[in-house]
Design a protein around this motif. Structure first.
Motif, PDB file in Angstrom:
ATOM      1  N   VAL A   1       0.830  -1.202   0.000  1.00 16.97           N
ATOM      2  CA  VAL A   1       0.000   0.000   0.000  1.00 16.97           C
ATOM      3  C   VAL A   1       0.866   1.253   0.000  1.00 16.97           C
ATOM      4  O   VAL A   1       0.588   2.221  -0.728  1.00 16.97           O
ATOM      5  N   SER A   2       1.947   1.227   0.771  1.00 17.73           N
ATOM      6  CA  SER A   2       2.855   2.377   0.813  1.00 17.73           C
ATOM      7  C   SER A   2       3.497   2.627  -0.547  1.00 17.73           C
ATOM      8  O   SER A   2       3.566   3.780  -1.006  1.00 17.73           O
ATOM      9  N   GLU A   3       3.944   1.577  -1.205  1.00 14.86           N
ATOM     10  CA  GLU A   3       4.561   1.718  -2.523  1.00 14.86           C
ATOM     11  C   GLU A   3       3.547   2.167  -3.564  1.00 14.86           C
ATOM     12  O   GLU A   3       3.849   2.995  -4.434  1.00 14.86           O
ATOM     13  N   ALA A   4       2.336   1.625  -3.496  1.00  7.46           N
ATOM     14  CA  ALA A   4       1.292   2.018  -4.452  1.00  7.46           C
ATOM     15  C   ALA A   4       0.965   3.500  -4.308  1.00  7.46           C
ATOM     16  O   ALA A   4       0.778   4.205  -5.310  1.00  7.46           O
ATOM     17  N   TYR A   5       0.902   3.969  -3.088  1.00  9.31           N
ATOM     18  CA  TYR A   5       0.644   5.391  -2.848  1.00  9.31           C
ATOM     19  C   TYR A   5       1.775   6.242  -3.423  1.00  9.31           C
ATOM     20  O   TYR A   5       1.539   7.281  -4.071  1.00  9.31           O
ATOM     21  N   ALA A   6       3.007   5.814  -3.212  1.00  8.34           N
ATOM     22  CA  ALA A   6       4.161   6.602  -3.641  1.00  8.34           C
ATOM     23  C   ALA A   6       4.258   6.710  -5.159  1.00  8.34           C
ATOM     24  O   ALA A   6       4.739   7.721  -5.685  1.00  8.34           O
TER      25      ALA A   6
END
Length: 238
Positions: A67-72
């Protein structure tokens, strides 16, 4: 009407039958996609543009990282599609512990953990004036538990119950949860169960029809897709 064009959408289970159809349909509408699956090879084979992220969704830490990578990647997160799933067949009293663990890890706990990890980003999207959404696919078995699929039915019914309660809680934050419960759909899922053998099934829905109905629900602001919603496929906004 929710605008899909330009939206940043994470598709979990993008390598599956419905996941690939959803990826193509949303890409055709101009979404900025982040496609997730278990292997890089399967992700490469998807015929849709978008970033690719490998993730083991049975691992809670991997979900947080996903989720963190997708947001970034796009600097925001406006939608999530939970299209990953596993199935098992066989008598209820014969289901093995490892099968139970995998069914609930993938079908129930992963979508719950994904929502938990993404809630802040989705609320940020709502605060910016967008219409963030989460789609899950609990399927018709969550409404009508099926003999010789008891554990699978239970994993999906638990997800549907979570969605109903979470949707009420997150409404004020502007986050919309759509639980889709189509009947049997002609994807490869039943041909590679984690246990047992699929019984003979009636002809199911074409995946493209199910995807069209889900995309219509996203665009039209719908909040639930019971099994009865899949008897007619409406036109979607363009």
């Amino acid at each position: 009407m929710t605008a899909i064009a330009g939206s940043s959408i994470l598709i979990v289970g993008a390598t599956g039958g419905l996941g690939q159809e959803l990826s193509r349909a949303l890409a055709d509408r101009g979404a900025q996609l982040v496609l997730s699956g278990r292997t890089a090879e399967a992700l490469t084979a998807i015929d849709a543009p978008g970033a690719r992220l490998v993730a083991d969704i049975t691992n809670p830490a991997a979900i947080t990282a996903l989720v963190s990578e997708a947001y970034a990647i796009n600097g925001r997160l406006d939608g999530i599609i939970n299209a990953a799933g596993v199935v098992a067949f066989g008598p209820a009293i014969d289901v093995a512990d490892e099968v139970l663990t995998e069914l609930f890890a993938v079908n129930t706990l992963a979508p719950i953990r994904i929502l938990r990890a993404a809630a802040a980003a989705l609320a940020e999207s709502a605060a910016a004036g967008r219409d963030p959404f989460v789609v899950t696919l609990s399927g018709v078995v969550s409404e009508s538990p099926t003999a010789n699929m008891a554990a699978y039915s239970a994993s999906k019914a638990a997800l549907a119950a979570f969605d109903q309660a979470a949707a009420r809680e997150l409404r004020r934050a502007g986050i919309r949860i759509i639980d889709a419960r189509p009947g049997h759909t002609e994807t490869p899922l039943s041909t590679h169960p984690i246990a047992g053998t699929a019984p003979r099934m009636p002809v199911g829905y074409p995946p493209a029809s199910v995807v069209s109905r889900i995309v219509a629900a996203i665009e039209n602001g719908e909040k639930d897709l019971p099994s009865s919603a899949f008897t007619v496929v409406p036109a979607t906004g363009q």
